[in-house]
Design a protein around this motif. Structure first.
Motif, PDB file in Angstrom:
ATOM      1  N   THR A 123       0.803  -1.228   0.000  1.00 45.97           N
ATOM      2  CA  THR A 123       0.000   0.000   0.000  1.00 45.97           C
ATOM      3  C   THR A 123       0.836   1.279   0.000  1.00 45.97           C
ATOM      4  O   THR A 123       0.314   2.332  -0.358  1.00 45.97           O
ATOM      5  CB  THR A 123      -0.983   0.053   1.192  1.00 45.97           C
ATOM      6  OG1 THR A 123      -0.220  -0.004   2.405  1.00 45.97           O
ATOM      7  CG2 THR A 123      -1.956  -1.102   1.164  1.00 45.97           C
ATOM      8  N   ARG A 173       0.231 -13.553 -13.768  1.00 50.65           N
ATOM      9  CA  ARG A 173      -0.523 -12.549 -13.016  1.00 50.65           C
ATOM     10  C   ARG A 173      -1.523 -13.200 -12.064  1.00 50.65           C
ATOM     11  O   ARG A 173      -1.750 -12.715 -10.967  1.00 50.65           O
ATOM     12  CB  ARG A 173      -1.230 -11.603 -13.988  1.00 50.65           C
ATOM     13  CG  ARG A 173      -0.206 -10.707 -14.686  1.00 50.65           C
ATOM     14  CD  ARG A 173      -0.789 -10.020 -15.893  1.00 50.65           C
ATOM     15  NE  ARG A 173       0.279  -9.478 -16.733  1.00 50.65           N
ATOM     16  CZ  ARG A 173       0.074  -8.912 -17.915  1.00 50.65           C
ATOM     17  NH1 ARG A 173      -1.152  -8.800 -18.389  1.00 50.65           N
ATOM     18  NH2 ARG A 173       1.078  -8.455 -18.607  1.00 50.65           N
ATOM     19  N   PHE A 174      -2.087 -14.302 -12.510  1.00 55.93           N
ATOM     20  CA  PHE A 174      -2.990 -15.045 -11.625  1.00 55.93           C
ATOM     21  C   PHE A 174      -2.226 -15.518 -10.383  1.00 55.93           C
ATOM     22  O   PHE A 174      -2.721 -15.385  -9.258  1.00 55.93           O
ATOM     23  CB  PHE A 174      -3.570 -16.243 -12.394  1.00 55.93           C
ATOM     24  CG  PHE A 174      -4.476 -17.117 -11.581  1.00 55.93           C
ATOM     25  CD1 PHE A 174      -5.797 -16.756 -11.366  1.00 55.93           C
ATOM     26  CD2 PHE A 174      -4.010 -18.306 -11.034  1.00 55.93           C
ATOM     27  CE1 PHE A 174      -6.645 -17.568 -10.618  1.00 55.93           C
ATOM     28  CE2 PHE A 174      -4.858 -19.122 -10.285  1.00 55.93           C
ATOM     29  CZ  PHE A 174      -6.170 -18.747 -10.078  1.00 55.93           C
ATOM     30  N   ARG A 224     -10.311 -12.385   8.240  1.00 54.32           N
ATOM     31  CA  ARG A 224     -11.751 -12.602   8.214  1.00 54.32           C
ATOM     32  C   ARG A 224     -12.198 -13.276   9.502  1.00 54.32           C
ATOM     33  O   ARG A 224     -11.433 -13.965  10.152  1.00 54.32           O
ATOM     34  CB  ARG A 224     -12.148 -13.486   7.022  1.00 54.32           C
ATOM     35  CG  ARG A 224     -11.515 -13.099   5.724  1.00 54.32           C
ATOM     36  CD  ARG A 224     -11.811 -11.664   5.369  1.00 54.32           C
ATOM     37  NE  ARG A 224     -11.261 -11.375   4.055  1.00 54.32           N
ATOM     38  CZ  ARG A 224     -11.225 -10.173   3.537  1.00 54.32           C
ATOM     39  NH1 ARG A 224     -11.679  -9.143   4.208  1.00 54.32           N
ATOM     40  NH2 ARG A 224     -10.714  -9.974   2.347  1.00 54.32           N
ATOM     41  N   TRP A 273      -6.258 -13.248   4.086  1.00 53.31           N
ATOM     42  CA  TRP A 273      -6.999 -14.436   4.511  1.00 53.31           C
ATOM     43  C   TRP A 273      -7.294 -14.495   6.002  1.00 53.31           C
ATOM     44  O   TRP A 273      -8.428 -14.764   6.389  1.00 53.31           O
ATOM     45  CB  TRP A 273      -6.277 -15.718   4.081  1.00 53.31           C
ATOM     46  CG  TRP A 273      -6.323 -16.003   2.618  1.00 53.31           C
ATOM     47  CD1 TRP A 273      -6.423 -15.094   1.617  1.00 53.31           C
ATOM     48  CD2 TRP A 273      -6.281 -17.276   1.986  1.00 53.31           C
ATOM     49  NE1 TRP A 273      -6.424 -15.732   0.394  1.00 53.31           N
ATOM     50  CE2 TRP A 273      -6.334 -17.072   0.599  1.00 53.31           C
ATOM     51  CE3 TRP A 273      -6.188 -18.584   2.470  1.00 53.31           C
ATOM     52  CZ2 TRP A 273      -6.306 -18.120  -0.317  1.00 53.31           C
ATOM     53  CZ3 TRP A 273      -6.144 -19.627   1.558  1.00 53.31           C
ATOM     54  CH2 TRP A 273      -6.212 -19.394   0.174  1.00 53.31           C
ATOM     55  N   ARG A 289     -11.816 -17.378   0.481  1.00 57.28           N
ATOM     56  CA  ARG A 289     -10.722 -16.403   0.543  1.00 57.28           C
ATOM     57  C   ARG A 289      -9.842 -16.466  -0.698  1.00 57.28           C
ATOM     58  O   ARG A 289      -9.352 -15.453  -1.179  1.00 57.28           O
ATOM     59  CB  ARG A 289      -9.902 -16.634   1.813  1.00 57.28           C
ATOM     60  CG  ARG A 289     -10.717 -16.229   3.035  1.00 57.28           C
ATOM     61  CD  ARG A 289     -10.120 -16.764   4.301  1.00 57.28           C
ATOM     62  NE  ARG A 289     -11.073 -16.669   5.400  1.00 57.28           N
ATOM     63  CZ  ARG A 289     -10.851 -17.147   6.615  1.00 57.28           C
ATOM     64  NH1 ARG A 289      -9.703 -17.735   6.882  1.00 57.28           N
ATOM     65  NH2 ARG A 289     -11.764 -17.026   7.549  1.00 57.28           N
ATOM     66  N   THR A 324       0.660 -14.294  -9.085  1.00 54.61           N
ATOM     67  CA  THR A 324       1.066 -13.192  -8.201  1.00 54.61           C
ATOM     68  C   THR A 324      -0.154 -12.659  -7.456  1.00 54.61           C
ATOM     69  O   THR A 324      -0.057 -12.305  -6.287  1.00 54.61           O
ATOM     70  CB  THR A 324       1.788 -12.052  -8.966  1.00 54.61           C
ATOM     71  OG1 THR A 324       0.968 -11.646 -10.059  1.00 54.61           O
ATOM     72  CG2 THR A 324       3.124 -12.494  -9.508  1.00 54.61           C
ATOM     73  N   GLY A 325      -1.297 -12.644  -8.122  1.00 51.26           N
ATOM     74  CA  GLY A 325      -2.525 -12.197  -7.459  1.00 51.26           C
ATOM     75  C   GLY A 325      -2.899 -13.112  -6.303  1.00 51.26           C
ATOM     76  O   GLY A 325      -3.225 -12.651  -5.203  1.00 51.26           O
ATOM     77  N   ALA A 326      -2.835 -14.426  -6.544  1.00 47.65           N
ATOM     78  CA  ALA A 326      -3.179 -15.391  -5.493  1.00 47.65           C
ATOM     79  C   ALA A 326      -2.218 -15.233  -4.318  1.00 47.65           C
ATOM     80  O   ALA A 326      -2.610 -15.244  -3.147  1.00 47.65           O
ATOM     81  CB  ALA A 326      -3.124 -16.809  -6.047  1.00 47.65           C
ATOM     82  N   ILE A 363      -3.163 -22.579   5.648  1.00 46.15           N
ATOM     83  CA  ILE A 363      -3.478 -21.621   4.583  1.00 46.15           C
ATOM     84  C   ILE A 363      -2.534 -21.817   3.400  1.00 46.15           C
ATOM     85  O   ILE A 363      -2.969 -21.863   2.244  1.00 46.15           O
ATOM     86  CB  ILE A 363      -3.409 -20.165   5.106  1.00 46.15           C
ATOM     87  CG1 ILE A 363      -4.525 -19.931   6.135  1.00 46.15           C
ATOM     88  CG2 ILE A 363      -3.511 -19.167   3.959  1.00 46.15           C
ATOM     89  CD1 ILE A 363      -4.467 -18.587   6.826  1.00 46.15           C
ATOM     90  N   TRP A 384      -3.449  -6.736 -12.835  1.00 45.74           N
ATOM     91  CA  TRP A 384      -3.027  -7.446 -14.043  1.00 45.74           C
ATOM     92  C   TRP A 384      -2.593  -6.543 -15.192  1.00 45.74           C
ATOM     93  O   TRP A 384      -1.545  -6.771 -15.779  1.00 45.74           O
ATOM     94  CB  TRP A 384      -4.121  -8.400 -14.532  1.00 45.74           C
ATOM     95  CG  TRP A 384      -4.308  -9.611 -13.696  1.00 45.74           C
ATOM     96  CD1 TRP A 384      -4.059  -9.731 -12.353  1.00 45.74           C
ATOM     97  CD2 TRP A 384      -4.786 -10.885 -14.114  1.00 45.74           C
ATOM     98  NE1 TRP A 384      -4.375 -10.993 -11.931  1.00 45.74           N
ATOM     99  CE2 TRP A 384      -4.824 -11.721 -12.979  1.00 45.74           C
ATOM    100  CE3 TRP A 384      -5.203 -11.394 -15.346  1.00 45.74           C
ATOM    101  CZ2 TRP A 384      -5.249 -13.045 -13.055  1.00 45.74           C
ATOM    102  CZ3 TRP A 384      -5.631 -12.714 -15.408  1.00 45.74           C
ATOM    103  CH2 TRP A 384      -5.645 -13.524 -14.279  1.00 45.74           C
ATOM    104  N   ASN A 388      -0.293 -12.519  -3.528  1.00 47.70           N
ATOM    105  CA  ASN A 388      -0.408 -11.232  -2.843  1.00 47.70           C
ATOM    106  C   ASN A 388      -1.698 -11.092  -2.047  1.00 47.70           C
ATOM    107  O   ASN A 388      -1.748 -10.356  -1.071  1.00 47.70           O
ATOM    108  CB  ASN A 388      -0.304 -10.085  -3.857  1.00 47.70           C
ATOM    109  CG  ASN A 388       1.041 -10.078  -4.566  1.00 47.70           C
ATOM    110  OD1 ASN A 388       1.979 -10.722  -4.120  1.00 47.70           O
ATOM    111  ND2 ASN A 388       1.129  -9.365  -5.678  1.00 47.70           N
ATOM    112  N   GLY A 389      -2.735 -11.837  -2.462  1.00 46.60           N
ATOM    113  CA  GLY A 389      -4.020 -11.722  -1.782  1.00 46.60           C
ATOM    114  C   GLY A 389      -4.066 -12.489  -0.473  1.00 46.60           C
ATOM    115  O   GLY A 389      -4.924 -12.245   0.368  1.00 46.60           O
TER     116      GLY A 389
END
Lengths: 203, 203
Positions: A115, A163-164, A178, A175, B163, A166-168, A188, B175, A170-171
């Protein structure tokens, strides 16, 4: 003053550097970079603001140091995994597993990484962008090699698969925040790798 | 003053509201929330700061309105898709496809949503958190139903699958910013859904 110079200082100064970085991570996590003041970081460490400027000449330098440390850790991790001599596909899975664990165990650092990067300017910004590209290139090169090996599906472009992934990756830092059942870091990471394997493997 | 009240103002005032929101999104995207000033938003719209306060009583209210609009759009999207009467699994895939497209076509809004929410306080914060929970619950309920139908794999906990899906969805806004070949919004959404299908479907 170069952070590298701290190597030649007595141990107390090196500890001081680490304390300042830790305090800065705390304050930036709570308030965000823009609202963080050097004064507050100094208060948290228990030193005078002037003495803090002896180690870091600006708030931006502090942020830059935090990001550089995170990048160095990722580099090291990549080196360790590369040294295992795994097939590209298995190297990729092992990297995702271990990087996931790192993110989960260093969530404040990871949040700052994602961020606050945009607040860097000039050379510091260039260095951070370059490090980000290196990180993505490591993953992309493994995807290309594993596609060539026939281990990763070939019906999707390697760039979109990268990209998929890196997205998984970084996201995953979101987790545990929640509500509901708490999962361990290992649970995890294992679930994430299992889902990613199914997503990208050659059927 | 309540945003709802704008419905009874002449058209020019309603356009003004939309212009202010659009300008605020621009400025916040460029500088981040903390460094954004109402003065700058007013300059961008071409009105006096005082007249802007007629519509929004604080910078936080502006941020809150931006987020509320994004949430309203997601709600509407969910309603539209629910009305199609698809199987839970297919509803989930259609939602991921369309939400992905929305993120890609509204990247500045999406970035503000993810990076600036933490600046909200009090009731506004509660409303944003509640909206976030509603969003995740929609996905989770579909995952539970699709697992029951036997469409989603049962070897992974529904919370971890949820998640994973929100992570994949939220990560997609990064992306297109990578270098290399440009993919269309539709290509990215199709690839994302194809990868997610393989990740979570019952083998």
């Amino acid at each position: 003053m170069s952070p590298k110079a701290s190597g030649s200082k007595p141990l107390t100064s090196r500890n001081r550097d680490a304390s300042v970085i830790a305090a800065a991570i705390e304050v930036m996590s709570e308030k965000g970079y823009a609202a963080t003041s050097i004064q507050e970081v100094a208060d948290r460490v228990g030193v005078l603001k002037g003495s803090l400027y002896h180690y870091f000449d600006s708030k931006e330098e502090l942020l830059s140091r935090i990001l550089a440390e995170s990048h160095a850790t990722m580099d090291e991790l990549q080196g360790e995994i590369r040294a295992q001599g795994l097939r590209p596909y298995e190297e990729l899975m092992e990297y995702i597993r271990r990087q996931t664990i790192w993110y989960l165990e260093n969530r404040e650092r990871a949040n700052i990484y994602f961020t606050e990067r945009r607040h860097l300017t000039g050379e510091r910004r260039q260095r951070a962008l370059e490090a980000g590209r290196t990180f993505e290139k490591y993953i992309q090169d493994l995807v290309i090699a594993a596609q060539k090996d026939g281990d990763i599906r070939q019906d999707q472009d390697y760039r979109l698969i990268t990209r998929f992934l890196t997205g998984a990756l970084n996201g995953v830092r979101f987790w545990p925040s929640r509500s509901g059942k708490q999962f361990s870091v290992e649970e995890i990471a294992e679930a994430s790798v299992a889902l990613v394997r199914s997503a990208i493997s050659t059927p």
